[in-house]
Structures are given as C-alpha cells and as structure tokens.
Write an enzyme that holds these catalytic residues in place. Structure first.
Site, PDB file in Angstrom:
ATOM      1  CG  ASN A  86      -1.801   1.234   1.294  1.00  0.00           C
ATOM      2  OD1 ASN A  86      -1.640   2.186   0.529  1.00  0.00           O
ATOM      3  ND2 ASN A  86      -2.734   1.222   2.213  1.00  0.00           N
ATOM      4  CE  LYS A  88      -3.838   7.006  -1.194  1.00  0.00           C
ATOM      5  NZ  LYS A  88      -5.275   7.243  -1.169  1.00  0.00           N
ATOM      6  CB  CYS A  89       1.131   1.807   4.402  1.00  0.00           C
ATOM      7  SG  CYS A  89       1.783   1.047   5.896  1.00  0.00           S
ATOM      8  CB  SER A  90       5.124   5.359   6.762  1.00  0.00           C
ATOM      9  OG  SER A  90       4.631   4.845   7.979  1.00  0.00           O
ATOM     10  NE  ARG A 113       5.846   6.266   1.877  1.00  0.00           N
ATOM     11  CZ  ARG A 113       4.874   6.687   2.683  1.00  0.00           C
ATOM     12  NH1 ARG A 113       3.615   6.382   2.422  1.00  0.00           N
ATOM     13  NH2 ARG A 113       5.144   7.419   3.748  1.00  0.00           N
TER      14      ARG A 113
END
Length: 116
Positions: free
Chosen positions: A7, A9-11, A14
C-alpha cells in the site's frame, strides 16, 4: 522473486519495499487495494504466514467494526471473504517468497526472506 503486497500510502509498506530494493531483491509489487488477493491466494498467504484470518486483520478499520468481524462465532471462510471484499482490512505489507511469508511490521522483517 518476492511478491510484495503493498500500500503506497503506508509508511511501513514504503519502508519495507525500500529495504528490499536496497538489498537488490527481485520484487513483484502488488498494490493489493487495487488488485486484492483472491480467496485462494489469501488462504495460501495465511498458511505461509502461519496465521488465522483475524490475526491478519486491521482491527481499527471501520469495516472491521461495521461488519461485526469481532464476532467469535464467524467462520474462517467468512473472515477471509471479508478481507477479499475489503482489502484495506489486510495488514500490510506482506512479503512472500516461494515457501515463506512475513508481515513487514517492523519493516525489517521482510529481509528475513532473503536470508536462507
């Protein structure tokens, strides 16, 4: 080859992806919110992870509450179907090698797939 359920958007997701890239891993990135795993795929992930469906669920998501997924009488197949229909319920990220899988929390967990 590592399949990486991501995802962007998920730190944590990433960060885990960056660690795999830095290690030079061959990665197939799957944005699972756009391309959710099938029932069969999710069942295989659970087996590789050694987890039950509820262990892989994000319990603070609205759908978890709205769908009453905390009901202990719900069958495994119902919980898996809920994750397929609502992929944001699936904990992230998940990294999968041929015969093992890990949830990247903390992100460094994904590196264990490279150590054989």
């Amino acid at each position: 080859m590592i399949r990486f359920y991501h995802n962007p958007k998920c730190s944590k997701s990433r960060a885990a992806l960056a660690l795999l890239e830095e290690a030079g891993a061959e990665i197939e990135v799957i944005e699972y919110l756009k391309h959710p795993p099938s029932l069969e795929e999710l069942e295989r992930l659970l087996v590789l992870l050694g987890m039950e469906p509820r262990e892989l669920m994000r319990k603070k998501e609205d759908e978890y509450i709205d769908l009453y997924l905390d009901d202990i009488t719900l069958e495994r197949k119902h919980l898996i179907a809920a994750m397929v229909d609502n992929p944001n319920l699936i904990e992230r990220p998940i990294a999968v090698s041929e015969d093992r899988a890990v949830v990247g929390r903390p992100p460094e967990q994904v590196l264990s797939l490279l150590n054989r």
